[in-house]
Scaffold this active site. Structure first.
Site, PDB file in Angstrom:
ATOM      1  N   ASN A   6       7.459   1.180  -5.368  1.00 25.76           N
ATOM      2  CA  ASN A   6       6.157   1.371  -6.009  1.00 25.76           C
ATOM      3  C   ASN A   6       6.030   2.857  -6.338  1.00 25.76           C
ATOM      4  OD1 ASN A   6       3.472   1.568  -6.705  1.00 25.76           O
ATOM      5  ND2 ASN A   6       2.688   1.173  -4.641  1.00 25.76           N
ATOM      6  N   PHE A   7       6.054   3.191  -7.635  1.00 26.64           N
ATOM      7  CA  PHE A   7       5.996   4.608  -8.026  1.00 26.64           C
ATOM      8  C   PHE A   7       4.587   5.191  -7.891  1.00 26.64           C
ATOM      9  CE2 PHE A   7       9.808   4.893 -11.232  1.00 26.64           C
ATOM     10  CZ  PHE A   7      10.682   4.615 -10.202  1.00 26.64           C
ATOM     11  N   LYS A   8       3.567   4.344  -7.815  1.00 24.94           N
ATOM     12  CA  LYS A   8       2.175   4.825  -7.818  1.00 24.94           C
ATOM     13  C   LYS A   8       1.952   5.705  -9.059  1.00 24.94           C
ATOM     14  CE  LYS A   8       2.406   4.589  -2.852  1.00 24.94           C
ATOM     15  NZ  LYS A   8       1.864   4.989  -1.594  1.00 24.94           N
ATOM     16  N   HIS A  90      -3.003  -3.732  -3.236  1.00 24.08           N
ATOM     17  CA  HIS A  90      -2.523  -2.529  -2.544  1.00 24.08           C
ATOM     18  C   HIS A  90      -3.718  -1.778  -1.950  1.00 24.08           C
ATOM     19  CE1 HIS A  90      -0.629   1.288  -1.697  1.00 24.08           C
ATOM     20  NE2 HIS A  90       0.532   0.679  -1.814  1.00 24.08           N
ATOM     21  N   GLU A 159       1.339  -3.953   4.842  1.00 21.90           N
ATOM     22  CA  GLU A 159       1.386  -2.496   4.760  1.00 21.90           C
ATOM     23  C   GLU A 159       0.200  -1.889   5.521  1.00 21.90           C
ATOM     24  OE1 GLU A 159       3.651  -1.167   1.026  1.00 21.90           O
ATOM     25  OE2 GLU A 159       1.605  -1.551   0.416  1.00 21.90           O
ATOM     26  N   GLY A 165       2.484   6.415   3.261  1.00 19.83           N
ATOM     27  CA  GLY A 165       2.572   7.808   2.805  1.00 19.83           C
ATOM     28  C   GLY A 165       2.369   8.832   3.896  1.00 19.83           C
ATOM     29  N   SER A 196       5.901   3.989   4.980  1.00 15.61           N
ATOM     30  CA  SER A 196       6.844   5.014   5.435  1.00 15.61           C
ATOM     31  C   SER A 196       8.227   4.455   5.776  1.00 15.61           C
ATOM     32  CB  SER A 196       6.246   5.803   6.610  1.00 15.61           C
ATOM     33  OG  SER A 196       5.090   6.485   6.180  1.00 15.61           O
TER      34      SER A 196
HETATM   35  C1  PEP Z   1       3.268   1.918  -0.554  1.00 18.14           C
HETATM   36  O1  PEP Z   1       2.382   2.594  -1.031  1.00 18.14           O
HETATM   37  O2  PEP Z   1       3.395   0.729  -0.915  1.00 18.14           O
HETATM   38  C2  PEP Z   1       4.123   2.532   0.448  1.00 18.14           C
HETATM   39  C3  PEP Z   1       4.700   1.733   1.289  1.00 18.14           C
HETATM   40  O3  PEP Z   1       4.225   3.903   0.454  1.00 18.14           O
HETATM   41  P1  PEP Z   1       5.138   4.795   1.451  1.00 18.14           P
HETATM   42  O4  PEP Z   1       6.502   4.145   1.487  1.00 18.14           O
HETATM   43  O5  PEP Z   1       5.177   6.143   0.813  1.00 18.14           O
HETATM   44  O6  PEP Z   1       4.486   4.774   2.766  1.00 18.14           O
END
Ligand code: PEP
Length: 239
Positions: A6-8, A90, A159, A165, A196
């Protein structure tokens, strides 16, 4: 095994094209059984039907074909890119963008109507985690209100909000407990973990019985690092 990036709000149209090209080259040379997906920003969407190995999907959409929804994109825009895979729910959309469960459920119903593959995200805040597994599951089940979990193109990404993040993943034992509890009600649905994920913890996470893959943010922004994650996921499922 699903391995999704997921690039956000990261990457441009040009850098996404370079990223997908690098990933395609890697996957050409490294045949594997992972279902590799990339969710770039809307401005960087590439024709999903032109990638041989990578499934390009959308991070967001408005549940309408087209119309008066300033700033949003609908099915007409996604169809132009042959997008058939979407993220819904999300935590950054639920919390930062204030998306209600009602809107999330409308988006879900619309995606299902269109036959799109859905990665449906759920996760609890830290304060709920601190109250234990029972509180976490109660919170997570609420996030299924209005959601048809029998949809065959559904995957669920667990998540925990506090792990996204932050560089602090949930512990493997905690992930295992939540995924097993979800699995008891959702036996047929692939369950992913996100929060993460890195080259250091991916193997132990995807080795869990109930884990069907990962949704990664930061660790997936660099194509070479994402390729490493794919290799680790592939090796873990061979064991
Ligand atoms: C996400 O936003 O879906 C995510 C898992 O981010 P990160 O891996 O940076 O925690």
């Amino acid at each position: 095994m699903i391995v999704a990036a997921n690039f956000k709000t990261n990457h441009t149209r040009a850098s996404t094209a370079n990223y997908i090209e690098a990933l395609e080259l890697f996957l050409d040379a490294y045949p594997n059984s992972c279902d590799v997906r990339v969710y770039p920003p809307a401005t960087a969407l590439l024709r999903a039907d032109l990638s041989a190995h990578v499934k390009v999907g959308a991070q967001n959409f408005y549940p309408a074909i087209s119309g008066a929804y300033t700033g949003e994109i609908g099915a007409e825009q996604l169809n132009e890119f042959e997008i058939k895979s979407v993220l819904i729910g999300h935590s950054e959309r639920r919390v930062t963008l204030k998306e209600s469960q009602e809107l999330v459920a409308q988006k879900y119903a619309f995606a299902k109507e269109n036959g799109w593959e859905i990665v449906y995200c759920i996760g609890e805040p830290k304060a709920v985690r601190e109250r234990g597994l029972g509180a976490v599951m109660e919170y997570l089940w609420f996030q299924f209100e209005g959601i048809d979990t029998n949809y065959e193109k559904l995957s669920i990404a667990y998540e925990p909000i506090w792990a996204i993040g932050t560089g602090v993943s949930a512990g493997v034992k905690d992930i295992a407990e939540v995924l097993s509890a979800l699995k008891s009600e959702l036996a047929q649905t692939p369950l992913l973990y996100g929060g993460s994920v890195s080259v250091d913890n991916l193997s132990s996470i995807v080795s869990l019985d109930s884990c069907g893959g990962v949704l990664v943010g930061s660790a997936g922004l660099d194509a070479a690092n994402f390729c490493k994650l794919i290799q680790i996921a592939q090796n873990a499922q061979k064991r």
